[in-house]
Write a protein that holds these residues in place. Structure first.
Motif, PDB file in Angstrom:
ATOM      1  N   ASN A 115       3.209   0.448  21.419  1.00  0.00           N
ATOM      2  CA  ASN A 115       2.081   0.395  20.476  1.00  0.00           C
ATOM      3  C   ASN A 115       2.418  -0.384  19.199  1.00  0.00           C
ATOM      4  O   ASN A 115       2.136   0.073  18.085  1.00  0.00           O
ATOM      5  N   ARG A 116       3.024  -1.559  19.379  1.00  0.00           N
ATOM      6  CA  ARG A 116       3.355  -2.406  18.228  1.00  0.00           C
ATOM      7  C   ARG A 116       2.492  -3.663  18.222  1.00  0.00           C
ATOM      8  O   ARG A 116       2.187  -4.220  19.278  1.00  0.00           O
ATOM      9  N   PHE A 117       2.116  -4.111  17.009  1.00  0.00           N
ATOM     10  CA  PHE A 117       1.399  -5.388  16.871  1.00  0.00           C
ATOM     11  C   PHE A 117       2.287  -6.504  17.426  1.00  0.00           C
ATOM     12  O   PHE A 117       3.454  -6.630  17.025  1.00  0.00           O
ATOM     13  N   THR A 118       1.723  -7.322  18.302  1.00  0.00           N
ATOM     14  CA  THR A 118       2.535  -8.305  19.014  1.00  0.00           C
ATOM     15  C   THR A 118       2.251  -9.742  18.569  1.00  0.00           C
ATOM     16  O   THR A 118       3.172 -10.468  18.178  1.00  0.00           O
ATOM     17  N   GLY A 119       1.000 -10.177  18.678  1.00  0.00           N
ATOM     18  CA  GLY A 119       0.649 -11.534  18.273  1.00  0.00           C
ATOM     19  C   GLY A 119       1.446 -12.586  19.023  1.00  0.00           C
ATOM     20  O   GLY A 119       1.453 -12.620  20.251  1.00  0.00           O
ATOM     21  N   TRP A 120       2.174 -13.431  18.281  1.00  0.00           N
ATOM     22  CA  TRP A 120       2.930 -14.530  18.899  1.00  0.00           C
ATOM     23  C   TRP A 120       4.345 -14.107  19.306  1.00  0.00           C
ATOM     24  O   TRP A 120       5.134 -14.943  19.759  1.00  0.00           O
ATOM     25  N   ASN A 141      -2.590 -18.888  23.104  1.00  0.00           N
ATOM     26  CA  ASN A 141      -1.770 -17.773  22.584  1.00  0.00           C
ATOM     27  C   ASN A 141      -2.636 -16.687  21.955  1.00  0.00           C
ATOM     28  O   ASN A 141      -3.764 -16.942  21.533  1.00  0.00           O
ATOM     29  N   GLU A 142      -2.022 -15.505  21.820  1.00  0.00           N
ATOM     30  CA  GLU A 142      -2.696 -14.384  21.150  1.00  0.00           C
ATOM     31  C   GLU A 142      -2.964 -14.736  19.677  1.00  0.00           C
ATOM     32  O   GLU A 142      -2.330 -15.635  19.119  1.00  0.00           O
ATOM     33  N   LYS A 143      -3.924 -14.025  19.069  1.00  0.00           N
ATOM     34  CA  LYS A 143      -4.111 -14.124  17.622  1.00  0.00           C
ATOM     35  C   LYS A 143      -2.768 -13.866  16.951  1.00  0.00           C
ATOM     36  O   LYS A 143      -2.076 -12.911  17.308  1.00  0.00           O
ATOM     37  N   HIS A 144      -2.406 -14.692  15.959  1.00  0.00           N
ATOM     38  CA  HIS A 144      -1.161 -14.444  15.230  1.00  0.00           C
ATOM     39  C   HIS A 144      -1.381 -13.253  14.288  1.00  0.00           C
ATOM     40  O   HIS A 144      -2.339 -13.256  13.513  1.00  0.00           O
ATOM     41  N   TYR A 145      -0.493 -12.264  14.382  1.00  0.00           N
ATOM     42  CA  TYR A 145      -0.694 -11.033  13.591  1.00  0.00           C
ATOM     43  C   TYR A 145       0.094 -11.017  12.282  1.00  0.00           C
ATOM     44  O   TYR A 145       0.172  -9.981  11.609  1.00  0.00           O
ATOM     45  N   GLY A 146       0.652 -12.166  11.866  1.00  0.00           N
ATOM     46  CA  GLY A 146       1.294 -12.263  10.555  1.00  0.00           C
ATOM     47  C   GLY A 146       2.338 -11.185  10.330  1.00  0.00           C
ATOM     48  O   GLY A 146       3.146 -10.870  11.208  1.00  0.00           O
ATOM     49  N   GLY A 187      -5.612 -10.260  24.623  1.00  0.00           N
ATOM     50  CA  GLY A 187      -6.756  -9.462  24.161  1.00  0.00           C
ATOM     51  C   GLY A 187      -7.645 -10.209  23.178  1.00  0.00           C
ATOM     52  O   GLY A 187      -8.866 -10.294  23.369  1.00  0.00           O
ATOM     53  N   ASN A 188      -7.040 -10.775  22.133  1.00  0.00           N
ATOM     54  CA  ASN A 188      -7.870 -11.392  21.098  1.00  0.00           C
ATOM     55  C   ASN A 188      -8.206 -12.853  21.391  1.00  0.00           C
ATOM     56  O   ASN A 188      -9.296 -13.308  21.034  1.00  0.00           O
ATOM     57  N   SER A 189      -7.305 -13.593  22.033  1.00  0.00           N
ATOM     58  CA  SER A 189      -7.676 -14.981  22.339  1.00  0.00           C
ATOM     59  C   SER A 189      -8.855 -14.971  23.318  1.00  0.00           C
ATOM     60  O   SER A 189      -9.785 -15.778  23.197  1.00  0.00           O
ATOM     61  N   ALA A 192      -9.254   3.486  25.236  1.00  0.00           N
ATOM     62  CA  ALA A 192      -7.822   3.685  24.951  1.00  0.00           C
ATOM     63  C   ALA A 192      -7.294   2.538  24.100  1.00  0.00           C
ATOM     64  O   ALA A 192      -6.506   2.753  23.168  1.00  0.00           O
ATOM     65  N   VAL A 193      -7.731   1.308  24.380  1.00  0.00           N
ATOM     66  CA  VAL A 193      -7.287   0.157  23.566  1.00  0.00           C
ATOM     67  C   VAL A 193      -7.786   0.332  22.126  1.00  0.00           C
ATOM     68  O   VAL A 193      -7.037   0.145  21.165  1.00  0.00           O
ATOM     69  N   ALA A 194      -9.053   0.722  21.977  1.00  0.00           N
ATOM     70  CA  ALA A 194      -9.614   0.930  20.630  1.00  0.00           C
ATOM     71  C   ALA A 194      -8.801   1.980  19.868  1.00  0.00           C
ATOM     72  O   ALA A 194      -8.493   1.811  18.679  1.00  0.00           O
ATOM     73  N   TRP A 212      -8.005  -5.293  10.274  1.00  0.00           N
ATOM     74  CA  TRP A 212      -6.956  -6.242  10.676  1.00  0.00           C
ATOM     75  C   TRP A 212      -7.012  -6.557  12.167  1.00  0.00           C
ATOM     76  O   TRP A 212      -6.758  -7.676  12.582  1.00  0.00           O
ATOM     77  N   ARG A 213      -7.357  -5.561  12.969  1.00  0.00           N
ATOM     78  CA  ARG A 213      -7.355  -5.783  14.429  1.00  0.00           C
ATOM     79  C   ARG A 213      -8.613  -6.478  14.923  1.00  0.00           C
ATOM     80  O   ARG A 213      -8.546  -7.280  15.840  1.00  0.00           O
ATOM     81  N   ARG A 214      -9.763  -6.105  14.360  1.00  0.00           N
ATOM     82  CA  ARG A 214     -10.998  -6.498  15.031  1.00  0.00           C
ATOM     83  C   ARG A 214     -12.020  -7.270  14.199  1.00  0.00           C
ATOM     84  O   ARG A 214     -13.008  -7.757  14.740  1.00  0.00           O
ATOM     85  N   ASN A 233       4.333  -0.547  14.245  1.00  0.00           N
ATOM     86  CA  ASN A 233       3.625   0.375  15.127  1.00  0.00           C
ATOM     87  C   ASN A 233       2.184   0.547  14.618  1.00  0.00           C
ATOM     88  O   ASN A 233       1.971   0.755  13.419  1.00  0.00           O
ATOM     89  N   LYS A 234       1.208   0.471  15.533  1.00  0.00           N
ATOM     90  CA  LYS A 234      -0.197   0.475  15.106  1.00  0.00           C
ATOM     91  C   LYS A 234      -0.632   1.820  14.530  1.00  0.00           C
ATOM     92  O   LYS A 234      -1.309   1.867  13.503  1.00  0.00           O
ATOM     93  N   SER A 235      -0.243   2.950  15.170  1.00  0.00           N
ATOM     94  CA  SER A 235      -0.712   4.219  14.597  1.00  0.00           C
ATOM     95  C   SER A 235       0.038   4.568  13.314  1.00  0.00           C
ATOM     96  O   SER A 235      -0.554   5.145  12.399  1.00  0.00           O
ATOM     97  N   TRP A 290       5.630  -4.173  24.116  1.00  0.00           N
ATOM     98  CA  TRP A 290       5.088  -3.756  22.817  1.00  0.00           C
ATOM     99  C   TRP A 290       3.712  -3.118  22.932  1.00  0.00           C
ATOM    100  O   TRP A 290       3.304  -2.382  22.041  1.00  0.00           O
ATOM    101  N   ASN A 291       2.973  -3.356  24.017  1.00  0.00           N
ATOM    102  CA  ASN A 291       1.768  -2.551  24.265  1.00  0.00           C
ATOM    103  C   ASN A 291       2.216  -1.111  24.463  1.00  0.00           C
ATOM    104  O   ASN A 291       1.641  -0.167  23.914  1.00  0.00           O
ATOM    105  N   LYS A 292       3.282  -0.955  25.264  1.00  0.00           N
ATOM    106  CA  LYS A 292       3.778   0.390  25.572  1.00  0.00           C
ATOM    107  C   LYS A 292       4.250   1.099  24.307  1.00  0.00           C
ATOM    108  O   LYS A 292       3.995   2.286  24.111  1.00  0.00           O
TER     109      LYS A 292
END
Ligand SMILES: O=C(O)[C@@H](CO)OP(=O)(O)O
Length: 248
Positions: free
Chosen positions: A18-23, A86-91, A183-185, A240-242, A113-115, A97-99, A14-16
């Protein structure tokens, strides 16, 4: 000098995409595996010998840790997994897709929402099958502690007790510890360790699988922190992450 190395997992599917992943428990890509093996090589070359490693309940972190230890021939060391890493839960953002989300709601809203420190995305409904309460791996976690969304503050509130009570005290009897998480944890841990303000933490973006070393003296006071890698390349990876959360 004692050290704790923080490592974000390698590239996930999901990084590839570009989707919000969270848990969401997505796997590493082939590139992610290679990134993890490279991190293992770097740590081996620098002579790290870990006393213990910590990771989350999510396979992208667990498998990254396994690749790193394999490369270092340190597969045998004790490993502790905790849902608290675990990663921040992204609800409700999980899977989007992030973009595309930035096209719909604007770059600024997606950045919030991200930062942002204390604003969480909309929560999953209680009966959503993705609610962690329906996942067997969290069966021992009290329901009220399981998130359906999180701000970074919520993530910090569940992670720092684990840091203070489990990870950090073990440095008293160890020299080198490894923490493989997300990333966020990891942003939450870094915010705490470096006392970064709520405003400044917005601008910290961690690249995948670049070891971030924190050095402590014998009184466990933080003395120094640095990434292992070429600063110019790391700067580009951070940018690139930003940019993942911006309109195309
Ligand atoms: O989607 C996520 O879970 C995180 C980490 O990959 O992404 P972001 O960088 O948008 O916080």
């Amino acid at each position: 000098m004692k050290s704790i190395v923080l490592l974000r997992h390698g590239e996930s599917l999901w990084n590839k995409e570009n989707r919000f992943t969270g848990w969401t428990d997505v796997d590493l890509t082939e590139k992610g595996i290679q990134e993890a093996l490279k991190a293992g090589n770097v740590l081996k070359e620098k002579g790290y010998v870990f006393d213990k490693a910590y990771t989350s309940y999510l396979k992208r972190a667990v498998k990254t840790l396994n690749c790193v230890l394999d490369r270092m021939d340190q597969d045998w060391i004790p490993v502790e997994k905790s849902w608290r890493l675990n990663e921040k839960h992204y609800g409700m953002l999980q899977g989007l897709n992030k973009s595309e989300t930035a096209e719909k709601y604007g770059d600024e809203q997606v950045l919030i929402w991200r930062r942002s420190y204390d604003i969480a995305p909309l929560p999953l409904p209680e009966d959503d099958p993705r609610n962690p309460r329906f996942d067997i791996r969290y069966k021992d976690v009290p329901d009220k502690e399981l998130p359906r969304t999180e701000s970074l503050k919520d993530t910090v509130d569940r992670i720092i007790p684990y840091w203070k009570e489990v990870i950090f005290p073990s440095l008293k009897t160890s020299n080198q510890l490894l923490v493989v998480a997300h990333g966020n944890s990891l942003r939450g841990i870094i915010k705490y360790l470096k006392n970064i303000s709520n405003e400044k933490i917005v601008h910290l973006n961690l690249p995948t699988a670049i070891p971030y070393v924190f050095e402590f003296n014998d009184d466990l006071k933080l003395m120094n922190d640095y990434f292992l890698g070429d600063p110019e390349e790391i700067k580009k990876l951070m940018e690139a992450v930003a940019n993942q959360g911006k309109k195309k």
